[in-house]
Design an enzyme around this catalytic site. Structure first.
Site, PDB file in Angstrom:
ATOM      1  N   ASN A 282     -32.700 -24.796 -18.861  1.00 37.08           N
ATOM      2  CA  ASN A 282     -32.469 -24.920 -17.421  1.00 37.08           C
ATOM      3  C   ASN A 282     -33.486 -24.043 -16.699  1.00 37.08           C
ATOM      4  OD1 ASN A 282     -30.131 -26.593 -17.428  1.00 37.08           O
ATOM      5  ND2 ASN A 282     -28.977 -24.867 -18.233  1.00 37.08           N
TER       6      ASN A 282
ATOM      7  N   ASP B  82     -24.698 -17.236 -23.230  1.00 34.46           N
ATOM      8  CA  ASP B  82     -25.896 -17.994 -23.633  1.00 34.46           C
ATOM      9  C   ASP B  82     -25.959 -18.191 -25.138  1.00 34.46           C
ATOM     10  OD1 ASP B  82     -27.431 -18.226 -20.962  1.00 34.46           O
ATOM     11  OD2 ASP B  82     -26.654 -16.187 -21.085  1.00 34.46           O
TER      12      ASP B  82
ATOM     13  N   LYS C  82     -21.389 -18.488 -11.873  1.00 37.92           N
ATOM     14  CA  LYS C  82     -20.450 -18.388 -13.009  1.00 37.92           C
ATOM     15  C   LYS C  82     -19.072 -17.963 -12.502  1.00 37.92           C
ATOM     16  CE  LYS C  82     -23.629 -19.226 -16.186  1.00 37.92           C
ATOM     17  NZ  LYS C  82     -23.651 -20.248 -17.216  1.00 37.92           N
TER      18      LYS C  82
ATOM     19  N   ASN D 226     -23.985 -28.182 -21.203  1.00 37.18           N
ATOM     20  CA  ASN D 226     -24.083 -26.914 -20.485  1.00 37.18           C
ATOM     21  C   ASN D 226     -22.873 -26.055 -20.812  1.00 37.18           C
ATOM     22  OD1 ASN D 226     -23.663 -25.059 -18.040  1.00 37.18           O
ATOM     23  ND2 ASN D 226     -25.663 -25.946 -17.618  1.00 37.18           N
TER      24      ASN D 226
ATOM     25  N   GLU E 162     -24.161 -12.375 -19.603  1.00 37.88           N
ATOM     26  CA  GLU E 162     -24.856 -13.573 -19.111  1.00 37.88           C
ATOM     27  C   GLU E 162     -26.340 -13.303 -18.901  1.00 37.88           C
ATOM     28  OE1 GLU E 162     -23.291 -16.672 -18.548  1.00 37.88           O
ATOM     29  OE2 GLU E 162     -25.373 -17.307 -18.427  1.00 37.88           O
ATOM     30  N   ASP E 163     -27.145 -14.228 -19.412  1.00 33.01           N
ATOM     31  CA  ASP E 163     -28.597 -14.208 -19.176  1.00 33.01           C
ATOM     32  C   ASP E 163     -29.233 -12.862 -19.526  1.00 33.01           C
ATOM     33  OD1 ASP E 163     -28.239 -16.813 -18.526  1.00 33.01           O
ATOM     34  OD2 ASP E 163     -28.766 -16.627 -16.415  1.00 33.01           O
TER      35      ASP E 163
ATOM     36  N   TYR F  90       0.857  -1.189   0.000  1.00 35.28           N
ATOM     37  CA  TYR F  90       0.000   0.000   0.000  1.00 35.28           C
ATOM     38  C   TYR F  90       0.891   1.236   0.000  1.00 35.28           C
ATOM     39  CZ  TYR F  90      -4.096   2.746   1.497  1.00 35.28           C
ATOM     40  OH  TYR F  90      -5.092   3.669   1.584  1.00 35.28           O
TER      41      TYR F  90
ATOM     42  N   GLY G 173     -34.135 -17.927 -29.565  1.00 32.67           N
ATOM     43  CA  GLY G 173     -33.687 -16.764 -28.792  1.00 32.67           C
ATOM     44  C   GLY G 173     -32.172 -16.700 -28.814  1.00 32.67           C
ATOM     45  N   ALA G 174     -31.592 -16.212 -27.712  1.00 31.47           N
ATOM     46  CA  ALA G 174     -30.138 -16.054 -27.643  1.00 31.47           C
ATOM     47  C   ALA G 174     -29.439 -17.379 -27.946  1.00 31.47           C
ATOM     48  CB  ALA G 174     -29.757 -15.561 -26.246  1.00 31.47           C
ATOM     49  N   ALA G 175     -29.778 -18.423 -27.187  1.00 31.62           N
ATOM     50  CA  ALA G 175     -29.084 -19.703 -27.357  1.00 31.62           C
ATOM     51  C   ALA G 175     -29.423 -20.334 -28.709  1.00 31.62           C
ATOM     52  CB  ALA G 175     -29.462 -20.640 -26.208  1.00 31.62           C
TER      53      ALA G 175
END
Ligand SMILES: NC(=O)c1ccc[n+]([C@@H]2O[C@H](COP(=O)([O-])OP(=O)(O)OC[C@H]3O[C@@H](n4cnc5c(N)ncnc54)[C@H](O)[C@@H]3O)[C@@H](O)[C@H]2O)c1
Ligand SMILES: O=C(O)C[C@H](O)C(=O)O
Ligand SMILES: [Mg+2]
Length: 442
Positions: free
Chosen positions: A347, A235, A167, A372, A209-210, A112, A269-271
Site C-alpha cells: 500500500n 503488519d 486504525k 488488507n 503499527e508500521d 467526578y 520485511g515485517a509483513a
C-alpha cells in the site's frame, strides 16, 4: 491500476438531457481516470449537478480530463474540483467522547468528585476490578515509531498519524474498541520496549503499527514476553492472517492442497517474513522468498524457508506469489505465468495491479486494498479482549484466518471488509481458542 495516485471530486454541470453523463464518464475513462461514486447533487429543469469521484495517475492526467470535459461544450462543464480525502481529515478523524452525560450536580458528584474516589479505592483494594470499572480493558494503544508507514517508508510518526487514526476508526467501528495512537520519537528497541511497558497499564492491548524491520521483530518479541496483555504487530501477524485466508481460498479454487502449494514471497520485511512463517507453520512445505537485504534472507533461512535470488526466479518457480516490498510496479507483467495467483499487497501502490496481473494470465490477483489487515486486527483484538487473554497466540491467529475463509463468498479471496458480521465471526473464533488455551494452562 498501478499509479492511480490521486483522488479528486469533480463537480460537473450538464444540461438536464439524457446522454450527457455518459459523455462525461466516457471522457474520464478514455484518459485513464477511475470513476468511484457518482452523486447527483441537484436535478434542475435546465441543469444537473453531479459530484464524480475520480482517481487518476497524477495532476497532469486530472488536468487533461478536466480540459476534455470542458471541451465537450454545450453547457457541460467542470465547475469545481475538491479534494475530499484532505477534507475528511480536517480536524483529525478521531475524538475521545464521554459515555456519561452531565445534566445535574448529582451527575457531577457521581461521575467526578467526590463519588469517583470510592471507585479509586475499590480498584486500589482489588486491582483486577480496573477492567470492570474503567475503560482500560476495552482500549488498545496503537503504537508507531513511523519507520514503515504503509510503503511510504520512514516518514516519521507524526506524518504517519493519519494511518494510526485510521486504525482507531476501524477498531471503533468494526470491533467497538477504543484505539489510542501513541507516537514514539525513538526506534531504539530498548527505548520503545521501556516506553510501551511504562504506559501499558492504561491499555487492554498493544497494537504495534508500521514499525519497520528488523527492529520490529525484537520489539514485538520482547513486549510479548514482558507484558501480560495481548501485543501484536499488525503488519506482521494481521497481514499474515489475511494472506493465509486468501491463500487458502485460492488453493481451494485451484483444487490444490495448501500443503502442496509452491509459494513465493517477494520482500521479507515485517509483513513478508511473517507471511512466510505463518504459511510454513500451517504446513506449506515449499515456501520461497527473496529480498535484497542479506539479513532478511538469513532470517527466512533461520525459520526454514528457501531463498531465491531474484524476483524473476520467484515468478518462474512459484504458483502463488505474494509481494510486500513497498515498491510500486515492481513486478513486470511479462513475468506473470498462466494460472498464477498474485497477491501484490503493498500500500498505497501494489507491485502489480490486479488488472495487469489478470491480463498477463494470472488466475487470481489482488492488491493490498483487498487483502488488507483490516480483516484481521479488529476481530483478533476483540476476541482476545473478550477472553481476557494475556497473549495472542499462533492458534488464535489460525482461527482468525479460518474464520475469514468461512466468511468468504465463492469466487472471492477474502470477505468484504465492512461486513460487521465477518469481524464478529473472527472475534468469536479467536475468543474460543483463547478461552480453550486458558483452560489448558489453568
Ligand atoms: N495489505 C496489507 O494488509 C499490508 C499489511 C502490511 C504491510 N503491507 C505493505 O507491505 C509493504 C511492506 O511493509 P513492511 O511493514 O513489511 O515493510 P518493511 O520495511 O519491514 O519490509 C519491506 C521489505 O521489502 C524489501 N524490498 C524492497 N525492495 C525490494 C525488491 N526490489 N525486491 C524484494 N524485496 C524488496 C526490503 O528489503 C524489506 O525487507 C508496505 O507497502 C505496506 O503497505 C500491506
Ligand atoms: O494500513 C493498511 O492499509 C495496511 C497495512 O497496515 C499497511 O501498512 O499497509
Ligand atoms: Mg501497517
Amino acid at each position: 491500476m498501478v499509479g492511480q495516485n490521486i483522488m479528486r471530486n469533480l463537480i460537473v454541470h450538464t444540461p438536464s438531457k439524457p446522454g450527457n453523463l455518459g459523455k462525461v464518464t466516457t471522457v474520464i475513462g478514455a484518459h485513464g481516470g477511475d470513476i468511484g461514486d457518482i452523486k447527483t447533487l441537484k436535478v434542475g429543469t435546465l441543469t444537473t449537478i453531479r459530484d464524480i469521484t475520480c482517481t487518476v495517475e497524477d495532476a497532469t492526467v486530472l488536468d487533461t480530463i478536466v480540459k476534455s470535459i470542458n471541451a465537450l461544450g454545450n453547457g457541460i462543464e467542470v465547475r469545481a474540483i475538491s479534494d475530499d480525502v484532505l477534507k475528511a481529515h480536517e480536524g483529525g478523524k478521531i475524538h475521545m467522547t464521554s459515555r456519561m452525560d452531565l445534566h445535574s450536580i448529582e451527575d457531577l458528584r457521581r461521575v467526578y468528585t467526590p463519588g469517583v474516589a470510592s471507585v479509586c479505592e475499590e480498584i486500589q483494594r482489588s486491582p483486577e476490578k480496573a477492567s470492570y470499572y474503567t475503560s482500560i480493558g476495552n482500549t488498545v494503544a496503537i503504537v508507531t515509531d513511523g519507520t514503515a508507514i504503509l510503503g511510504l517508508g520512514n516518514i516519521g510518526p507524526v506524518a504517519g498519524m493519519p494511518v494510526m487514526e485510521g486504525k482507531a476508526v476501524l477498531f471503533d467501528q468494526l470491533a467497538g474498541i477504543s484505539g489510542v495512537p501513541i507516537l514514539l520519537d525513538t526506534s531504539d528497541p530498548d527505548e520503545v520496549v521501556e516506553t510501551v511497558k511504562h504506559i501499558s497499564q492504561g491499555y487492554g492491548g498493544i497494537l504495534l503499527e508500521d514499525i519497520g524491520s528488523p527492529h520490529c521483530f525484537e520489539i514485538e518479541e520482547r513486549l510479548k514476553e514482558d507484558l501480560s496483555i495481548p501485543v501484536m504487530h499488525d503488519d506482521q501477524h494481521g497481514t499474515a492472517v489475511v494472506t493465509l485466508a486468501a491463500t487458502l481460498s485460492a488453493c481451494r479454487y485451484a483444487g490444490v492442497d495448501i500443503k502442496d502449494a509452491v509459494v513465493g514471497q517477494i520482500g521479507l520485511g515485517a509483513a513478508g517474513l511473517a507471511i512466510c512463517r505463518m504459511l510454513m507453520a500451517y504446513g506449506v512445505s515449499e515456501v520461497y522468498g527473496t529480498d535484497p537485504q542479506e539479513s532478511a534472507v538469513m532470517r527466512l533461512r533461520q525459520y526454514g524457508g528457501n531463498v531465491l535470488n531474484s524476483i524473476e526466479e520467484v515468478m518462474a518457480h512459484c504458483d502463488i506469489v505474494i509481494a510486500t516490498t513497498g515498491v510500486k510496479g515492481l513486478i513486470d507483467p511479462s513475468l506473470v505465468r498462466e494460472g498464477q495467483i498474485i497477491l501484490a499487497l503493498s500500500n498505497p501502490y501494489p507491485e502489480i495491479s490486479p488488472e495487469d496481473a489478470i491480463a498477463a494470465g494470472a488466475a487470481y490477483a489482488a492488491d493490498g486494498r483487498l487483502v488488507n489487515n483490516i480483516l484481521g486486527f479488529p476481530g483478533i483484538f476483540r476476541g482476545a479482549l473478550n477472553a481476557n487473554a494475556k497473549d495472542i497466540t499462533y492458534p488464535m491467529l489460525v482461527a482468525a484466518a479460518e474464520a475469514l475463509v468461512e466468511c468468504t463468498r465463492h469466487g472471492d479471496l477474502v470477505p468484504p471488509p465492512l461486513d460487521h458480521n465477518v469481524h464478529k465471526i473472527v472475534a468469536k473464533a479467536v475468543e474460543r481458542i483463547a478461552l480453550k488455551e486458558m483452560v489448558h494452562e489453568g
